[in-house]
Design an enzyme around this catalytic site. Structure first.
Site: not given
Length: 564
Positions: A111, A213, A271, A338-339
């Protein structure tokens, strides 16, 4: 001055690249495997499971942030970009992890969190000391004598201003996310150079790429004009207004020139790439020389459950993006991260009767669509939402802040918690269920987040023994994708468009044609493909009992059919 990059040749979407063919497995390190009993997953824990990763056939790992961090937002608040968070281990542990992955043919994607840093980052600590500090312009500051800064909404601080007053210099700093995540000033070339040097540091170590990100918010107008009145109070509209600033693509092209072009095999993922297929294409059009893969959110931003949104609208999202990307550029395909809540709980059916079937059906979908497959840890087991009852069970800054806001404003806390049972991103962060021992074999200590009670049945050790388990089905589909280039590079065509229960499409490449039929409902469903299936062959099914009728699908049935 920025110069728009151009190339002499437009690459097509069938040009072979490793990152197009890869199955990328996302690891959320806090929840993967704990090696030292402190209840937090760590790098040594991942190292201990590298043979498992190799056994499931994945090609690359996207690793959520492991950098030094005070952990306000579970590692997305970085205090030192060149050190490892103590919870996770040391740089020596990282070097061993990278070596172990490469020895097993697994690439590592990290990330890159550079829209903001932690407020404990050295740059920010210096920045807030005085108005003439060398690092002052690394962040966005608004002097109090200019009056109250123009309103900006903060993602994690509900109904609060994204400008935080700091008495030390009588100024406000900007934080689009948590108050402990001040936004970096990308208008400052010194900031950009710091970040490019940091990227080279990790690429020189041998990592295989980055996932950027929240980078869609990096470009900001430093005058901060007032928000249009019609979007105030409408978060989704505000997000669009915040993103894709006028210099965003200039920054990406500069990043490519200064860093990425020097590492031609590196994979890069954008992203939140734009708010439309056309906008997403700008990030990955080969002629523009920016990034590789667009990771858009439209297919997951559908509300609580797919059944509420509707399959017909869902199919339209994928078809619109595929139409834009059919000749150039490249997309990601994913249903969880993960979100997000668990894949099977949002897009399938996590009841005891249908959890396994619908999990396999969803796995079939992400393995047969055109684009790079991103698959979240634990979904190969059919892990489902934990559905916490109490706010004390949550660690997530987003959930806790929203709950606190409602509490202070006499909101409906019961309704909020009920909604979080389905939508909270903490549902996807519960520890991986390795076996039926205490804490699912994740830790010998107290886990940082509770383990889902279904771990006694849903765990790696148990599923390994069942040839028809979700885990072994995942392995089979990974190999099927690898062995059939048509499922990677083949042309996509949607069939039976208005069918409210079935997602049907073909993939075609070099004279080979494959039909995919997916029943997204708990009912028997008829599908009209318009294709003569008399001489076709079923090459994959998520049911053990095969049958000849390919036009009526059983609940959550998934068929992959070779057309002759």
């Amino acid at each position: 001055m920025f110069i728009t990059a151009q190339s002499q040749e437009t690459k097509t979407s069938t040009d072979k690249k490793w990152w197009k063919e890869a199955v990328v497995y996302q690891i959320y390190p806090r929840s993967f495997k704990d090696s030292d009993g402190d209840g937090v997953g760590d790098l040594k824990g991942i190292i201990s499971k590298l043979d498992y990763l190799r056994s499931i056939g994945i090609d690359a790992v996207w690793l959520n942030p492991i950098y030094e961090s005070p952990n306000d937002d579970n590692g997305y608040d970085i205090s030192n970009y060149r050190e490892i968070m103590k919870d996770f281990g040391t740089m020596q542990d990282f070097d061993l992890l990278l070596k172990g992955m490469h020895e097993r043919g697994i690439k590592l994607i990290m990330d890159l969190v550079v829209n903001h840093s932690s407020d404990e980052n050295y740059w920010f600590q210096e920045s807030r000391k005085s108005r003439d500090n060398k690092y002052r312009n690394y962040y966005y500051w608004w002097p109090a004598e200019k009056g109250t800064p123009p309103y900006r909404w903060s993602f994690f601080d509900v109904n609060s201003n994204a400008w935080k007053y700091d008495a030390q210099t009588d100024s406000y700093y900007l934080h689009y996310f948590s108050v402990k995540q001040p936004d970096l000033n990308w208008n400052n070339p010194e900031v950009r150079n710091e970040i490019y040097d940091m990227m080279k540091f990790w690429l020189d170590k041998g990592i295989d790429g980055f996932r950027l990100d929240a980078f869609q918010f990096a470009s900001k107008d430093p005058s901060f004009p007032e928000l249009p009145k019609e979007i105030v109070g409408k978060p989704l509209e505000i997000i669009k207004y915040y993103g894709n600033g006028s210099h965003l693509h200039d920054y990406l092209q500069e990043m490519n020139r200064e860093v990425l072009s020097k590492y031609p095999n590196a994979m890069t993922v954008a992203e939140g790439a734009g708010d439309s297929p056309k906008a997403a294409m700008k990030f990955v059009d080969p002629d523009r020389k920016e990034l590789n893969i667009a990771y858009h959110f439209e297919s997951v931003d559908i509300g609580k459950h797919l059944s509420d949104f509707g399959l017909v609208k869902y199919k339209d999202i994928f078809s619109r993006y595929d139409e834009t990307f059919k000749d150039k550029g490249w997309l990601s395909i994913f249903m969880a991260n993960h979100d997000q809540p668990r894949m099977v709980s949002k897009f399938g059916n996590d009841t005891e009767k249908y959890r396994e079937l619908s999990s396999k059906m969803l796995t079939t979908f992400v393995m047969t669509m055109r684009g790079t497959t991103f698959y979240y840890q634990g979904d190969e087991l059919g892990m489902s939402n934990i559905r916490f009852d109490n706010i004390e069970d949550y660690n997530d800054v987003d959930t806790r802040n929203k709950h606190q806001f409602l509490k202070e404003n006499n909101g409906d806390l019961k309704a909020f918690l009920e909604g979080q049972k389905q939508t909270s991103r903490e549902n996807g962060r519960t520890p991986i269920q390795w076996n039926a021992d205490a804490n699912a074999g994740f830790t010998v200590g107290k886990p940082w987040l509770k383990v889902n009670p279904n771990y006694t049945k849903v765990n790696v050790e148990t599923l390994e023994k069942d040839p028809n388990s979700t885990l072994n089905y995942f392995r089979k589909l990974v190999q099927l994708r690898k062995n059939n280039p048509v499922l990677i590079y083949g042309k996509y065509t949607l069939l039976d468009k208005e069918n409210p229960k079935v997602f049907a499409f073909t993939r075609e490449l070099e004279g080979k044609k494959t039909l995919v039929l997916l029943n997204f409902s708990a009912d028997n469903a008829t599908v009209n493909t318009g294709i003569n299936l008399n001489n076709s062959k079923i090459i994959s099914s998520n049911y053990q009992e095969m049958r000849s009728n390919k036009s009526i699908l059983r609940p959550y049935e998934a068929l992959i059919i070779e057309i002759n």
